[in-house]
Design a protein around this motif. Structure first.
Motif, short mmCIF file in Angstrom:
data_model
loop_
_atom_site.label_atom_id
_atom_site.label_comp_id
_atom_site.label_asym_id
_atom_site.label_seq_id
_atom_site.Cartn_x
_atom_site.Cartn_y
_atom_site.Cartn_z
N GLY A 53 0.79 -1.22 0.00
CA GLY A 53 0.00 0.00 0.00
C GLY A 53 0.83 1.27 0.00
N SER A 54 0.14 2.38 0.13
CA SER A 54 0.77 3.70 0.08
C SER A 54 1.78 3.91 1.20
CB SER A 54 -0.30 4.79 0.16
OG SER A 54 -1.18 4.67 -0.92
N MET A 55 1.46 3.45 2.42
CA MET A 55 2.38 3.65 3.54
C MET A 55 3.68 2.89 3.30
SD MET A 55 1.96 2.91 7.62
CE MET A 55 0.59 4.02 7.78
N ALA A 56 3.57 1.65 2.84
CA ALA A 56 4.77 0.86 2.57
C ALA A 56 5.60 1.51 1.47
CB ALA A 56 4.37 -0.55 2.16
N GLU A 57 4.94 1.98 0.44
CA GLU A 57 5.66 2.62 -0.67
C GLU A 57 6.38 3.89 -0.20
OE1 GLU A 57 5.00 4.25 -5.22
OE2 GLU A 57 3.41 3.07 -4.27
N ALA A 58 5.72 4.68 0.64
CA ALA A 58 6.34 5.89 1.16
C ALA A 58 7.56 5.55 2.02
CB ALA A 58 5.33 6.70 1.97
N MET A 59 7.45 4.51 2.84
CA MET A 59 8.59 4.09 3.66
C MET A 59 9.75 3.64 2.78
SD MET A 59 6.49 2.03 6.63
CE MET A 59 7.92 1.43 7.48
N SER A 72 17.32 -2.06 -5.15
CA SER A 72 17.47 -3.49 -5.43
C SER A 72 17.47 -4.35 -4.17
CB SER A 72 18.74 -3.75 -6.24
OG SER A 72 19.87 -3.36 -5.49
N ASP A 73 17.67 -3.73 -3.01
CA ASP A 73 17.64 -4.46 -1.74
C ASP A 73 16.26 -4.47 -1.10
OD1 ASP A 73 20.36 -5.22 -1.64
OD2 ASP A 73 20.90 -3.19 -1.00
N ALA A 86 3.21 -2.06 -10.69
CA ALA A 86 3.98 -1.27 -11.65
C ALA A 86 4.65 -0.09 -10.96
CB ALA A 86 3.07 -0.79 -12.78
N SER A 87 3.93 0.55 -10.05
CA SER A 87 4.49 1.69 -9.32
C SER A 87 5.69 1.26 -8.49
CB SER A 87 3.42 2.30 -8.42
OG SER A 87 3.96 3.33 -7.62
N TRP A 88 5.58 0.12 -7.82
CA TRP A 88 6.68 -0.39 -7.01
C TRP A 88 7.91 -0.68 -7.87
CZ3 TRP A 88 7.92 -0.94 -1.97
CH2 TRP A 88 6.92 -0.70 -1.02
N SER A 89 7.72 -1.35 -8.98
CA SER A 89 8.87 -1.74 -9.78
C SER A 89 9.44 -0.58 -10.60
CB SER A 89 8.53 -2.93 -10.68
OG SER A 89 7.48 -2.62 -11.53
N GLU A 90 8.58 0.28 -11.15
CA GLU A 90 9.06 1.36 -12.00
C GLU A 90 9.48 2.60 -11.21
OE1 GLU A 90 5.89 1.98 -14.79
OE2 GLU A 90 6.01 -0.10 -15.50
#
Length: 181
Positions: A53-59, A72-73, A86-90
């Motif tokens: 989710g958004s919180m994880a992505e922001a962290m 990469s880690d 796609a957001s996470w990988s790109e």
């Protein structure tokens, strides 16, 4: 939550942990030890997120921008929303893996960033691969005590291993003495 396992736990609220998972202060010490092992081996601490989710992505973005980890880690469990993956990988550059178990197997520090009502099922799923000497679990699920996570992991592991334990006779040998359990 109704009478979920979390609600029942909060009602009973036992204070003692029977599984030996680290307490918060111990977690800080273990995080430092994990980072020290990674530095000695000239590797970066591998960070995983269960929940995309958004919180994880922001962290994750903060860790990368702050130099705590390289993209990469960082690994993340897959979202049901393809645009999140796609957001996470790109955008973040993180590895989107196939399952929560894969995230556990590829990470040293794992952030549990799922909603509180989903957490018991996630804990049951990952219980077999959690290694208290290797993994540091950090939950951001609101209102979920550390003891609930410990207890749920213990119960899930016991259920899964109970069948194996019944089939196996354990013999302890110490200084020539033997004892069957």
């Amino acid at each position: 939550l109704g009478q979920s396992s979390l609600a029942r736990y909060n009602h009973a609220n036992p204070r003692a942990s029977t599984c030996g998972y680290a307490r918060p202060l111990g977690s800080v010490v273990r995080f430092r030890a994990t980072a020290a092992r990674a530095a000695a081996a000239d590797t970066q601490t591998r960070i995983g997120f269960i929940g995309a989710g958004s919180m994880a992505e922001a962290m994750a973005r903060g860790f990368v921008q702050g130099g705590v980890a390289t993209a990469s880690d960082i690994s993340v469990s897959p979202s049901t929303d393809p645009s999140r993956n796609a957001s996470w990988s790109e955008d973040v550059g993180a590895n989107v893996l196939g399952s929560n178990v894969e995230v556990m197997e590829s990470s040293d520090v794992v952030f549990l960033t799922v909603k509180p009502h989903v957490l018991p099922a996630v804990l049951d799923e990952i219980a077999d691969v959690v290694d208290p000497s290797r993994h540091l679990l950090v939950s951001v699920a609101a209102g979920v005590p550390v003891e609930f996570i410990e207890e749920t992991l213990c119960k899930a592991t016991e259920k899964k291993n109970k069948k194996k334990m019944k089939e196996m006779r354990v013999t302890v040998v110490d200084h020539g003495d033997a004892m069957d359990d």
